[in-house]
Design an enzyme around this catalytic site. Structure first.
Site, PDB file in Angstrom:
ATOM      1  N   HIS A  11      -7.394  -4.659  10.340  1.00 21.08           N
ATOM      2  CA  HIS A  11      -7.141  -4.411   8.923  1.00 21.08           C
ATOM      3  C   HIS A  11      -5.876  -5.134   8.449  1.00 21.08           C
ATOM      4  O   HIS A  11      -4.949  -5.370   9.227  1.00 21.08           O
ATOM      5  CB  HIS A  11      -7.135  -2.914   8.572  1.00 21.08           C
ATOM      6  CG  HIS A  11      -5.935  -2.135   9.012  1.00 21.08           C
ATOM      7  ND1 HIS A  11      -6.007  -0.809   9.335  1.00 21.08           N
ATOM      8  CD2 HIS A  11      -4.629  -2.468   9.170  1.00 21.08           C
ATOM      9  CE1 HIS A  11      -4.796  -0.377   9.659  1.00 21.08           C
ATOM     10  NE2 HIS A  11      -3.952  -1.359   9.562  1.00 21.08           N
ATOM     11  N   ASN A  26      -7.649  -2.871  14.565  1.00 22.78           N
ATOM     12  CA  ASN A  26      -9.037  -3.136  14.168  1.00 22.78           C
ATOM     13  C   ASN A  26      -9.151  -4.318  13.206  1.00 22.78           C
ATOM     14  O   ASN A  26     -10.206  -4.566  12.649  1.00 22.78           O
ATOM     15  CB  ASN A  26      -9.659  -1.881  13.532  1.00 22.78           C
ATOM     16  CG  ASN A  26      -8.946  -1.473  12.233  1.00 22.78           C
ATOM     17  OD1 ASN A  26      -8.018  -2.137  11.789  1.00 22.78           O
ATOM     18  ND2 ASN A  26      -9.384  -0.373  11.637  1.00 22.78           N
ATOM     19  N   GLU A  44      -9.879  -1.824   5.430  1.00 23.76           N
ATOM     20  CA  GLU A  44     -10.478  -1.503   6.724  1.00 23.76           C
ATOM     21  C   GLU A  44     -11.725  -2.364   6.970  1.00 23.76           C
ATOM     22  O   GLU A  44     -12.251  -2.977   6.044  1.00 23.76           O
ATOM     23  CB  GLU A  44     -10.861  -0.016   6.735  1.00 23.76           C
ATOM     24  CG  GLU A  44      -9.681   0.933   6.557  1.00 23.76           C
ATOM     25  CD  GLU A  44      -8.788   1.030   7.798  1.00 23.76           C
ATOM     26  OE1 GLU A  44      -8.840   0.155   8.676  1.00 23.76           O
ATOM     27  OE2 GLU A  44      -8.010   2.007   7.861  1.00 23.76           O
ATOM     28  N   ASP A  71       0.807  -1.218   0.000  1.00 28.54           N
ATOM     29  CA  ASP A  71       0.000   0.000   0.000  1.00 28.54           C
ATOM     30  C   ASP A  71       0.843   1.273   0.000  1.00 28.54           C
ATOM     31  O   ASP A  71       2.069   1.232   0.195  1.00 28.54           O
ATOM     32  CB  ASP A  71      -0.970   0.000   1.201  1.00 28.54           C
ATOM     33  CG  ASP A  71      -0.316  -0.505   2.494  1.00 28.54           C
ATOM     34  OD1 ASP A  71       0.924  -0.477   2.590  1.00 28.54           O
ATOM     35  OD2 ASP A  71      -1.050  -0.931   3.393  1.00 28.54           O
TER      36      ASP A  71
HETATM   37  C1  F6R Z   1       1.317  -1.375   6.202  1.00 28.76           C
HETATM   38  C2  F6R Z   1       0.056  -2.087   6.330  1.00 28.76           C
HETATM   39  C3  F6R Z   1      -0.737  -2.078   7.584  1.00 28.76           C
HETATM   40  C4  F6R Z   1       0.096  -2.388   8.832  1.00 28.76           C
HETATM   41  C5  F6R Z   1      -0.783  -2.318  10.071  1.00 28.76           C
HETATM   42  C6  F6R Z   1       0.027  -2.556  11.340  1.00 28.76           C
HETATM   43  O1  F6R Z   1       1.870  -1.559   4.915  1.00 28.76           O
HETATM   44  O2  F6R Z   1      -0.333  -2.674   5.386  1.00 28.76           O
HETATM   45  O3  F6R Z   1      -1.777  -3.034   7.471  1.00 28.76           O
HETATM   46  O4  F6R Z   1       0.659  -3.648   8.705  1.00 28.76           O
HETATM   47  O5  F6R Z   1      -1.395  -1.062  10.158  1.00 28.76           O
HETATM   48  O6  F6R Z   1       0.916  -1.488  11.496  1.00 28.76           O
HETATM   49  P1  F6R Z   1       2.041  -1.509  12.636  1.00 28.76           P
HETATM   50  O7  F6R Z   1       2.993  -2.578  12.242  1.00 28.76           O
HETATM   51  O8  F6R Z   1       2.663  -0.140  12.560  1.00 28.76           O
HETATM   52  O9  F6R Z   1       1.352  -1.791  13.916  1.00 28.76           O
END
Ligand code: F6R
Length: 246
Positions: free
Chosen positions: A138, A136, A143, A67
């Site tokens: 995701h 959450n 989301e 992403d």
């Molecule tokens: C980032 C992504 C997100 C993160 C998620 C956890 O490329 O795809 O899904 O993996 O938000 O983020 P952290 O590791 O910062 O807790």
């Protein structure tokens, strides 16, 4: 779904790196699906060490990131282009032309999503896709409520995600409102998935994922539809499951 519980963040990161390095040793033309965020930082550090000290070569590897924020130039310090260069790409022998990240500044975001999905088909699917998980549930930036049949698309970030990611910006207002993300379907195309989770703030999401119900309000649950998913986590992320089994 396989579960590997490590004592701490360091051993979680090293275990994930060992799995990736074994894959690259078995196929030098491996396609890696990569994530950003805090969770894979230790993994990337370990992969850098592997490139320097364990003769792991990225010369023929291709990467596909999950992403990118909409509106951030690749040179913006909070863009995922910048993140990947800083934390991995500039430290290993991976040619820049073999790294792929959605372009959040494309004039037509719709065309960019089609181009990226086409790219996944052309050079992918990923042999191993690395995932983190949002508090959450995701995955990528899919989301809660995302359509599980979705491919690469522009999504509006959930307020809770903007709040969680505000730690990287000067304020929550600066966190972009939209992102381009591989869709759940694009992620499920990967041959193998490694989901990393560390820390107590991920324990609820890990428990809910392991509970097993497939539910579009909890995007990570789509992973139950994939035949080869391994959760590589630490004890803190595991603690709600372990507390229950006492
Ligand atoms: C980032 C992504 C997100 C993160 C998620 C956890 O490329 O795809 O899904 O993996 O938000 O983020 P952290 O590791 O910062 O807790």
């Amino acid at each position: 779904m396989n579960l590997l519980v490590n004592d701490d963040y360091t051993s979680m990161s090293e275990q994930a790196a060992a799995i990736i390095e074994a894959q690259i040793r078995s196929n030098h033309k491996t396609v890696l699906g990569l994530a950003t965020g805090s969770t894979p930082l230790g993994l990337y550090q370990s992969l850098i060490e592997g490139c320097h000290n364990r003769e792991i070569s990225y010369k023929d590897v291709q990467t596909l990131n999950l992403d990118e924020y909409v509106g951030l130039e690749p040179t913006h310090p909070q863009s995922y282009h910048f993140f990947m260069k800083k934390h991995l790409f500039s430290h290993i022998n991976l040619p820049a032309a073999q790294t792929h990240i959605p372009d959040g500044t494309a004039q037509s975001l719709e065309e960019e999503c089609s181009r990226y999905e086409q790219l996944i088909t052309e050079i992918g699917p990923a042999d191993i896709q690395i995932l983190g998980i949002g508090e959450n549930g995701h995955i990528g930036f899919n989301e809660p409520g995302s359509d599980f049949s979705g491919t690469t698309q522009v999504i509006q970030l959930d307020p809770s995600t903007r709040k969680a990611n505000a730690r990287f910006f000067n304020s929550q207002e600066e966190v972009p409102t939209h992102a381009i993300t591989m869709g759940v379907q694009s992620i499920l195309k990967s041959k193998r998935i490694l989901l990393l989770a560390s820390g107590e703030n991920k324990a609820w999401a890990v428990k809910k994922l392991m509970d097993g119900a497939i539910d579009e309000h909890f995007p990570a649950s789509a992973l139950h539809q994939h035949p080869d998913v391994t959760l590589v986590i630490d004890r803190q992320a595991y603690h709600l499951i372990s507390d229950e089994s006492k």
